[in-house]
Design a protein around this motif. Structure first.
Motif, PDB file in Angstrom:
ATOM      1  N   PRO A  67       0.810  -1.229   0.000  1.00 48.58           N
ATOM      2  CA  PRO A  67       0.000   0.000   0.000  1.00 48.58           C
ATOM      3  C   PRO A  67       0.840   1.274   0.000  1.00 48.58           C
ATOM      4  CG  PRO A  67      -0.688  -1.483   1.780  1.00 48.58           C
ATOM      5  CD  PRO A  67       0.535  -2.064   1.156  1.00 48.58           C
ATOM      6  N   LYS A  68       2.061   1.210   0.525  1.00 51.47           N
ATOM      7  CA  LYS A  68       2.910   2.406   0.547  1.00 51.47           C
ATOM      8  C   LYS A  68       3.309   2.830  -0.867  1.00 51.47           C
ATOM      9  CE  LYS A  68       4.595   1.241   5.068  1.00 51.47           C
ATOM     10  NZ  LYS A  68       5.479   0.335   5.725  1.00 51.47           N
ATOM     11  N   ILE A  69       3.509   1.865  -1.746  1.00 47.53           N
ATOM     12  CA  ILE A  69       3.823   2.188  -3.139  1.00 47.53           C
ATOM     13  C   ILE A  69       2.632   2.891  -3.790  1.00 47.53           C
ATOM     14  CG2 ILE A  69       4.347   1.183  -5.407  1.00 47.53           C
ATOM     15  CD1 ILE A  69       6.709   1.028  -3.534  1.00 47.53           C
ATOM     16  N   TRP A  70       1.433   2.377  -3.555  1.00 44.77           N
ATOM     17  CA  TRP A  70       0.239   3.000  -4.119  1.00 44.77           C
ATOM     18  C   TRP A  70      -0.002   4.389  -3.533  1.00 44.77           C
ATOM     19  CZ3 TRP A  70      -1.962   1.265  -8.375  1.00 44.77           C
ATOM     20  CH2 TRP A  70      -1.736  -0.045  -8.739  1.00 44.77           C
ATOM     21  N   LEU A  71       0.269   4.545  -2.245  1.00 47.37           N
ATOM     22  CA  LEU A  71       0.129   5.857  -1.611  1.00 47.37           C
ATOM     23  C   LEU A  71       1.115   6.849  -2.219  1.00 47.37           C
ATOM     24  CD1 LEU A  71      -1.079   7.662   0.634  1.00 47.37           C
ATOM     25  CD2 LEU A  71       0.745   6.839   2.103  1.00 47.37           C
ATOM     26  N   SER A  72       2.354   6.423  -2.384  1.00 44.67           N
ATOM     27  CA  SER A  72       3.363   7.296  -2.997  1.00 44.67           C
ATOM     28  C   SER A  72       2.980   7.660  -4.420  1.00 44.67           C
ATOM     29  CB  SER A  72       4.727   6.608  -2.991  1.00 44.67           C
ATOM     30  OG  SER A  72       5.109   6.273  -1.695  1.00 44.67           O
ATOM     31  N   GLY A  73       2.470   6.692  -5.173  1.00 48.63           N
ATOM     32  CA  GLY A  73       2.027   6.967  -6.541  1.00 48.63           C
ATOM     33  C   GLY A  73       0.868   7.942  -6.579  1.00 48.63           C
ATOM     34  N   ALA A  74      -0.072   7.790  -5.654  1.00 53.10           N
ATOM     35  CA  ALA A  74      -1.220   8.701  -5.608  1.00 53.10           C
ATOM     36  C   ALA A  74      -0.785  10.117  -5.260  1.00 53.10           C
ATOM     37  CB  ALA A  74      -2.246   8.199  -4.598  1.00 53.10           C
ATOM     38  N   VAL A  75       0.150  10.249  -4.319  1.00 48.48           N
ATOM     39  CA  VAL A  75       0.653  11.591  -3.963  1.00 48.48           C
ATOM     40  C   VAL A  75       1.399  12.193  -5.144  1.00 48.48           C
ATOM     41  CG1 VAL A  75       2.263  12.829  -2.459  1.00 48.48           C
ATOM     42  CG2 VAL A  75       0.704  11.157  -1.487  1.00 48.48           C
ATOM     43  N   PHE A  76       2.166  11.378  -5.867  1.00 42.73           N
ATOM     44  CA  PHE A  76       2.884  11.882  -7.046  1.00 42.73           C
ATOM     45  C   PHE A  76       1.902  12.347  -8.116  1.00 42.73           C
ATOM     46  CE2 PHE A  76       4.584  11.080 -11.290  1.00 42.73           C
ATOM     47  CZ  PHE A  76       5.617  12.005 -11.296  1.00 42.73           C
ATOM     48  N   VAL A  77       0.863  11.561  -8.390  1.00 38.01           N
ATOM     49  CA  VAL A  77      -0.127  11.958  -9.400  1.00 38.01           C
ATOM     50  C   VAL A  77      -0.846  13.227  -8.962  1.00 38.01           C
ATOM     51  CG1 VAL A  77      -2.320  11.269 -10.468  1.00 38.01           C
ATOM     52  CG2 VAL A  77      -0.422   9.657 -10.369  1.00 38.01           C
ATOM     53  N   TYR A  78      -1.176  13.328  -7.673  1.00 36.26           N
ATOM     54  CA  TYR A  78      -1.831  14.533  -7.159  1.00 36.26           C
ATOM     55  C   TYR A  78      -0.923  15.748  -7.334  1.00 36.26           C
ATOM     56  CZ  TYR A  78      -3.964  17.758  -3.849  1.00 36.26           C
ATOM     57  OH  TYR A  78      -4.532  18.862  -3.267  1.00 36.26           O
ATOM     58  N   PHE A  79       0.355  15.609  -6.945  1.00 36.45           N
ATOM     59  CA  PHE A  79       1.288  16.726  -7.096  1.00 36.45           C
ATOM     60  C   PHE A  79       1.467  17.082  -8.566  1.00 36.45           C
ATOM     61  CE2 PHE A  79       5.620  18.159  -7.963  1.00 36.45           C
ATOM     62  CZ  PHE A  79       5.634  19.326  -7.234  1.00 36.45           C
ATOM     63  N   PHE A  80       1.600  16.069  -9.426  1.00 43.70           N
ATOM     64  CA  PHE A  80       1.781  16.306 -10.852  1.00 43.70           C
ATOM     65  C   PHE A  80       0.580  17.047 -11.430  1.00 43.70           C
ATOM     66  CE2 PHE A  80       2.297  14.992 -15.312  1.00 43.70           C
ATOM     67  CZ  PHE A  80       3.641  15.227 -15.468  1.00 43.70           C
ATOM     68  N   SER A  81      -0.615  16.753 -10.913  1.00 41.95           N
ATOM     69  CA  SER A  81      -1.825  17.400 -11.412  1.00 41.95           C
ATOM     70  C   SER A  81      -1.930  18.842 -10.939  1.00 41.95           C
ATOM     71  CB  SER A  81      -3.065  16.629 -10.959  1.00 41.95           C
ATOM     72  OG  SER A  81      -3.022  15.316 -11.427  1.00 41.95           O
ATOM     73  N   VAL A  82      -1.753  19.075  -9.642  1.00 38.36           N
ATOM     74  CA  VAL A  82      -1.967  20.427  -9.128  1.00 38.36           C
ATOM     75  C   VAL A  82      -0.797  21.362  -9.415  1.00 38.36           C
ATOM     76  CG1 VAL A  82      -3.565  19.703  -7.325  1.00 38.36           C
ATOM     77  CG2 VAL A  82      -1.137  19.869  -6.801  1.00 38.36           C
ATOM     78  N   SER A  83       0.351  20.824  -9.794  1.00 34.20           N
ATOM     79  CA  SER A  83       1.484  21.695 -10.104  1.00 34.20           C
ATOM     80  C   SER A  83       1.509  22.094 -11.573  1.00 34.20           C
ATOM     81  CB  SER A  83       2.796  21.006  -9.747  1.00 34.20           C
ATOM     82  OG  SER A  83       3.039  19.925 -10.626  1.00 34.20           O
ATOM     83  N   VAL A  84       0.532  21.696 -12.338  1.00 35.40           N
ATOM     84  CA  VAL A  84       0.401  22.031 -13.757  1.00 35.40           C
ATOM     85  C   VAL A  84       1.652  21.577 -14.523  1.00 35.40           C
ATOM     86  CG1 VAL A  84      -0.404  23.850 -15.322  1.00 35.40           C
ATOM     87  CG2 VAL A  84      -0.821  24.084 -12.920  1.00 35.40           C
ATOM     88  N   ALA A  85       2.233  20.469 -14.099  1.00 33.42           N
ATOM     89  CA  ALA A  85       3.457  19.978 -14.729  1.00 33.42           C
ATOM     90  C   ALA A  85       3.216  19.562 -16.170  1.00 33.42           C
ATOM     91  CB  ALA A  85       4.033  18.819 -13.924  1.00 33.42           C
TER      92      ALA A  85
END
Length: 183
Positions: A67-85
């Motif tokens: 689950p930690k891998i999925w949590l890290s992936g979700a945080v990365f996708v969230y950051f990638f989305s809100v940072s307009v990357a």
């Protein structure tokens, strides 16, 4: 040679040599990426490791079951989305600009709504991610804490940091656009 010809290096070089010297260049020989010996070795290694990999998959011990891998992936996708990357990648936005008045300094925040630098997006994305992680901490982890003073202290910390982060995002938006929010 044209700059655009470098994408097909060897073919464009042979065409260039043939057009300039009127000599014929023989066929280009491109060896395969992997030799037959290397392919055989890889196949043997795959056949040997297949039972061990299958055992790990069926017992649920792979990194995809963590689950930690999925949590890290979700945080990365969230950051990638809100940072307009993705917008910055598609539009090829620079992370920063050189100051025209002083070439020794860099500009990380561009005033005006016509353009956004990469550093601005990553800053706002980081602030949004901080607020999101604090909200996840409060709603998923803090509920299991028994001590009420610890809960209150953590809640106060989360509220203060979240208020600070949102205030910085609003200030940056006001500074960029010139529109000020009044209470």
């Amino acid at each position: 040679m044209d700059q655009g010809d470098f994408s097909r290096l060897s073919e464009s070089m042979t065409e260039f040599v043939q057009s300039r010297t009127k000599l014929t260049v023989g066929p280009l020989h491109r060896p395969p990426i992997l030799s037959k010996t290397q392919l055989g070795l890889i196949l043997v290694l795959l056949l040997i490791s297949a039972p061990f990999v299958a055992k790990k998959i069926f017992s649920g011990e792979t990194f995809l079951h963590d689950p930690k891998i999925w949590l890290s992936g979700a945080v990365f996708v969230y950051f990638f989305s809100v940072s307009v990357a993705m917008h910055n990648i598609i539009r090829k936005m620079p992370m920063f600009l050189l100051d025209r008045n002083n070439p020794n300094t860099l500009i990380f925040f561009y005033q005006g709504s016509g353009m956004q630098l990469g550093a601005e997006g990553f800053t706002v994305g980081s602030l949004y991610t901080i607020v999101g992680l604090l909200l996840a901490f409060v709603t998923h982890l803090l509920v299991y804490v028994k001590n009420s003073k610890t809960k209150r202290g953590a809640m106060l910390f989360a509220i203060i940091v979240s208020f600070w982060a949102v205030q910085k995002v609003v200030f940056l938006d006001n500074w960029k656009t010139g529109y000020w929010i009044r209470g």
